[in-house]
Enzyme design. Structure first.
Site, short mmCIF file in Angstrom:
data_model
loop_
_atom_site.label_atom_id
_atom_site.label_comp_id
_atom_site.label_asym_id
_atom_site.label_seq_id
_atom_site.Cartn_x
_atom_site.Cartn_y
_atom_site.Cartn_z
N ASN A 68 0.84 -1.20 0.00
CA ASN A 68 0.00 0.00 0.00
C ASN A 68 0.86 1.24 0.00
O ASN A 68 2.00 1.22 0.47
CB ASN A 68 -0.94 0.00 1.21
CG ASN A 68 -0.29 0.59 2.44
OD1 ASN A 68 -0.32 1.80 2.65
ND2 ASN A 68 0.34 -0.26 3.25
N ASN B 98 4.24 5.27 15.68
CA ASN B 98 4.44 4.75 14.32
C ASN B 98 5.79 5.24 13.81
O ASN B 98 5.94 6.36 13.37
CB ASN B 98 3.30 5.21 13.41
CG ASN B 98 3.46 4.69 11.98
OD1 ASN B 98 4.55 4.28 11.59
ND2 ASN B 98 2.39 4.70 11.21
N CYS C 154 6.30 3.48 8.89
CA CYS C 154 5.72 3.65 7.56
C CYS C 154 6.83 3.90 6.53
O CYS C 154 7.54 4.89 6.61
CB CYS C 154 4.75 4.83 7.62
SG CYS C 154 3.67 4.90 6.22
N ASN D 61 6.21 -3.40 11.10
CA ASN D 61 5.49 -2.54 10.17
C ASN D 61 5.74 -3.14 8.78
O ASN D 61 6.37 -4.18 8.65
CB ASN D 61 6.01 -1.10 10.28
CG ASN D 61 4.96 -0.09 9.82
OD1 ASN D 61 4.33 -0.29 8.78
ND2 ASN D 61 4.76 0.96 10.58
N CYS E 123 3.53 -38.61 -8.83
CA CYS E 123 3.62 -37.37 -9.60
C CYS E 123 5.06 -37.05 -10.01
O CYS E 123 5.28 -36.27 -10.92
CB CYS E 123 3.03 -36.20 -8.82
SG CYS E 123 3.98 -35.72 -7.36
N CYS F 165 14.74 -33.26 -6.28
CA CYS F 165 16.01 -33.77 -5.76
C CYS F 165 17.03 -33.89 -6.88
O CYS F 165 18.20 -33.52 -6.73
CB CYS F 165 15.78 -35.11 -5.08
SG CYS F 165 17.22 -35.68 -4.17
N CYS G 25 21.02 -39.08 0.47
CA CYS G 25 20.04 -38.18 1.11
C CYS G 25 20.70 -37.41 2.26
O CYS G 25 21.31 -38.02 3.14
CB CYS G 25 18.85 -38.98 1.64
SG CYS G 25 17.63 -37.97 2.52
#
Lengths: 425, 451
Positions: free
Chosen positions: A75, A134, A137, A202, A348, A355, A382
């Site tokens: 924002n 604050n 910001c 923030n 799948c 890997c 592994c």
């Protein structure tokens, strides 16, 4: 019976869920709807000196995942753009009408002692239960020497905190910006200035995206864009880390934490509390789904606490803090191997390719009699990195099995493989 | 499951009902639906769906390209493996191919809608009517004749043209497309899709189509062999099988494919007359297409009769459900015995069947069904007479693994060869692979050529 009631910096709340200082707490109408929905408190949208700021049009941009759900918002809105009087009158009314709920006044002023003190006093007189500074910001206000421009200078953090402490006899929350290299420095400054609590994080400074047709960053204001504050689920890991650092280090002991950053469900809140937060603040989840999202936050947290036998927030606050350590305190002898459950596997191949392409070539494919594929972990290759488990779309199909190494807990500083090993005596 | 307007009370269907019945069987996915559906794909490695597709489309890749908003790229991924990806997206029995293999069946109980996503990508590209996405290799100067402008022939022609050859296609019908144009239910190919696809495919260049050319009549294989460097036969199966039952020649006893063709060719389907009582004989998707379309036109009673049980039908379960849920009465274990009527068919007589020692046998019990129209969907056979000189094996043209027939320079693919599975997608694959085989042969130095 679980009790969601909690106390942070001396402020009592019926539950740990407050709305953060942001658009949802801009005025009485919204905050009233929030309290009706079940929020324990609200940090009013940041108040500044009159005349109020003027906002631009086009204020939010979003970051989506492939399934189009929003994982982050940015924002470029400034602090409250309504006259201070109007805000203070509404705060007074809300305090009168909702005595069991918390209202914290968030304030921001130029780096001037009188400005901070007089603003803090006016807001305190409206009946708030605490003041939040604050200092975070990261857009717009910082270009006027406020917000993160203050929060990024430890000396200013300490100074403004002290001014407010001196001006009012209320709990003081110093809200920190994550746009720093080490959160411990501004947190320590807040503590030195006398803060009862820190609120963090923030928003994270960000450019959320680029409009490739018009070659301009979004959100776009008449053909131009600017950096803004990033929030929502995607920033939660950053906030968890900063919460943990402040909670676990001696130099910030005693500083309470009002945690903020992507809290969307009760589970997120529980994780922040486990790392040391006394209560949490939420904004993005409410902006995306409305205030009713708090219903399951309350319900789910209660159910979790009941299941685990926690009677109050205090019972598990900081429960994971001592287990959050430096890398150098980890056990070098710990060993895990991935295990693939053949019955659960849907073939799948995601674990294999993750890997094979990007890790340790530790998964083998064999043809099955039925024409399918069998995936097997090659234990010697592994390293127990967890990647296959994470990419597997089937829950609990891949698990990590500890290997009984029969070796002691050895940290890197103690490890014989460490060329700079400290002499172990 | 689509529910058509049917004439259940005998009052008939309004023209608007019929028009609606022949609209798209599955409306295309909206962009939002496509995004949600694409997000369900797990992007499998060496995905089972790819292996289940006769043309081996890289399905995870094209779905990923849909979600990354690269629709042109997605369409190109599909079409590079299957130039008729648009028809296959509509007509493939995906429930027994890619979607049956989809691993999401195991996690969510229903597969990713691969066919509908494929349609989204291909339709997007075709609707743009932009430049053809594939370029031709430098021209080789070789000329190839193709017999049949169906899926096999056109797939061959497109790939051969891409490889740099000049292709001349000969087809018996007025329009190209073969069974895509004439043999599929109209609601599966709404908005004249078959012709749009042919037009797109010809966009590659180097392909000429001659219509009204029937092999064995005004087109002779020997002449083609002399004129061209190679010949590809994708002529399909054009002879209708006979029941050899008394009364089969009666007016009103027809080949189901002719009926389907009539429906496809009618610009205003509400003008087509349909008898109140329709009997369809057969167990494949053609039988279902005929029976359901008879319902869509307003036939009151449609009975599909098959000599074995539902599990033996070659029509997929989904197709059977489509028929059953639209009021087609499915009658199993019955074989046609005779047809009778004065002047035209009025009654179809059947014997009940059972299996005895692995063979079909009559039980001795018989029944009649009133029938003003009998549609035979019992399969087509090869028109062998037109293929003088080619070795035929079990009723199909014999080819080797490179699609070579027994005659040098003559290749074949699609339904007319032994491997043909009666599937558009298999025919497309045959055409594509045969084109590569012909290309390789034409590029070999001829014996006697100086190196």
């Amino acid at each position: 019976m679980t009790d969601l009631g909690c106390t942070i910096a001396g402020v009592e709340s019926i539950n740990p869920f407050w709305l953060a200082s942001a658009p949802p707490t801009d005025k009485k109408y919204n905050v009233e709807r929030a309290f009706k929905a079940g929020w324990g408190g609200a940090v009013w949208k940041t108040l500044g000196e009159d005349p109020p700021v003027v906002n631009v049009t086009s204020r939010y941009g979003v970051h989506r995942s492939f399934d189009r759900s929003i994982i982050g918002i940015n924002n470029i809105e400034l602090i409250s753009d309504r006259p201070l009087d109007v805000n203070l009158r509404e705060i007074e009314e809300m305090r009168r009408e909702w005595p069991d709920r918390v209202i914290i006044g968030s304030i921001m002023a130029p780096l001037d002692e009188d400005a901070w003190k007089s603003l803090a006093i006016r807001v305190a007189n409206a009946g708030v239960q605490g003041i939040e500074l604050n200092l975070g910001c990261p857009h717009g206000m910082c270009e006027r020497g406020m917000g993160s421009a203050v929060g990024q200078v430890p000396e200013f953090v300490e100074k403004t905190t002290r001014w407010v402490r001196e001006a009012v006899n209320l709990p003081v929350f110093t809200k920190l910006t994550p746009n720093v290299t080490d959160i411990m420095i501004p947190a320590g400054a807040a503590k030195s200035g006398g803060a009862h609590a820190v609120s963090l994080i923030n928003t994270v400074n960000s450019v959320i995206g680029v409009d490739l047709d018009n070659m301009v960053p979004t959100p776009t204001v008449d053909g131009r864009g600017t950096h803004g504050g990033y929030c929502g689920e995607a920033v939660k890991p950053i906030a968890l880390h900063m919460t943990a650092e402040i909670a676990r280090h001696a130099e910030t002991q005693g500083l309470e934490i009002s945690a903020i950053g992507g809290i969307t469900t009760w589970r997120d809140a529980a994780e922040f509390i486990a790392l040391g937060a006394g209560a949490v603040q939420v904004c993005t989840a409410a902006m995306l789904f409305g205030f009713r999202i708090v219903e399951d936050m309350n319900d789910g947290l209660s159910a979790f606490m009941a299941e685990k036998g926690y009677k109050s927030i205090e019972d598990f606050k900081g429960a994971a803090t001592t287990r959050t350590v430096d890398w150098n305190a980890l056990n070098m002898n710990h060993d895990l191997k991935a295990r693939i459950d053949d019955d659960a596997c849907i073939e799948c191949g995601r674990c294999f390719i993750a890997c094979e392409d990007t890790s340790h070539q530790a998964i083998r494919i064999d043809a099955k009699d039925d024409g399918g594929r069998k995936f097997t972990v090659i234990d010697d290759e592994c390293v127990g990195c967890n990647l296959c488990m994470h990419v597997c779309p089937v829950k609990d199909c891949i698990t990590m099995e500890p290997v009984d190494t029969d070796r002691p807990y050895v940290t890197w500083p103690e490890d014989p493989r460490n060329p700079l090993r400290e002499a172990a005596e | 499951m689509r529910h058509f307007k049917v004439n259940s009370d005998g009052s008939g269907l309004a023209a608007s009902d019929v028009a609606e019945n022949f609209s798209d069987l599955h409306p295309p996915l909206s962009p939002a639906q496509a995004a949600v559906e694409a997000a369900r794909c797990l992007y499998c490695y060496d995905a089972p769906c790819i292996n289940a597709c006769p043309t081996s489309i890289d399905i995870p890749k094209f779905i990923h390209q849909i979600r990354s908003d690269n629709l042109d790229g997605s369409a190109k991924t599909i079409l590079s493996a299957n130039i008729m990806g648009g028809t296959c997206a509509r007509a493939c029995p995906t429930e027994v191919l890619c979607e049956e293999a989809c691993v999401v069946n195991h996690t969510e109980g229903a597969p990713v809608k691969i066919g509908e996503l494929q349609r989204r990508a291909v339709d997007h590209l075709l609707a743009k009517k932009g430049p053809h996405p594939f370029a031709r290799a430098p021209e080789t100067g070789k000329r190839i004749a193709v017999v049949g402008a169906g899926p096999a022939g056109l797939s061959f022609a497109h790939r051969a043209a891409m490889l740099g050859h000049d292709v001349v296609v000969y087809d018996a019908k007025e329009k190209a497309g073969g069974l895509n144009e004439y043999g599929l239910a109209a609601y599966k190919m709404a908005d004249d899709f078959a012709q749009a696809e042919v037009e797109f495919l010809l966009g590659v260049g180097g392909i000429e189509i001659n219509h009204g050319q029937t092999l064995g009549k005004n087109l002779l294989l020997d002449a083609l062999r002399k004129e061209y460097d190679a010949v590809f036969i994708g002529a399909g199966l054009t002879t209708t099988r006979q029941l050899s039952a008394p009364g089969e020649a009666l007016d009103g006893v027809r080949d189901a494919l002719d009926f389907i063709e009539d429906v496809r060719c009618a610009s205003d389907k509400s003008k087509l007359k349909i008898d109140d009582n329709v009997v369809v004989i057969g167990g494949g998707n053609t039988a279902i297409d005929a029976a359901v379309q008879a319902k869509c036109l307003g036939a009151r009673n449609v009975t599909l009769v098959y000599r074995r049980g539902p599990e033996a039908m070659s029509a997929t379960g989904w197709e059977q459900d489509l028929a059953a849920s639209n009021g087609v009465v499915m009658k199993f274990w019955a074989s046609p015995k005779s047809f009778s009527g004065s002047g035209k068919v009025e009654t179809a007589a059947f014997s009940e069947m059972r299996e005895q020692g692995g063979k079909l046998a009559e039980t001795g019990r018989n029944f009649d069904i009133p029938a003003g129209l009998v549609l035979k969907a019992i399969g087509q056979t090869l028109n062998e007479k037109a293929l003088d000189g080619l070795k035929i094996e079990r009723g199909k043209i014999r080819v080797d693994e490179n699609y070579r027939t027994s005659v040098e320079g003559v290749y074949a693919g699609g339904d007319c060869i032994a491997a043909g599975e009666d599937l558009t997608v298999q025919a497309v694959e045959d055409g594509k692979r045969a084109a590569h085989s012909v290309d390789a042969a034409l590029r070999l130095p001829k014996s006697g050529d100086l190196r």
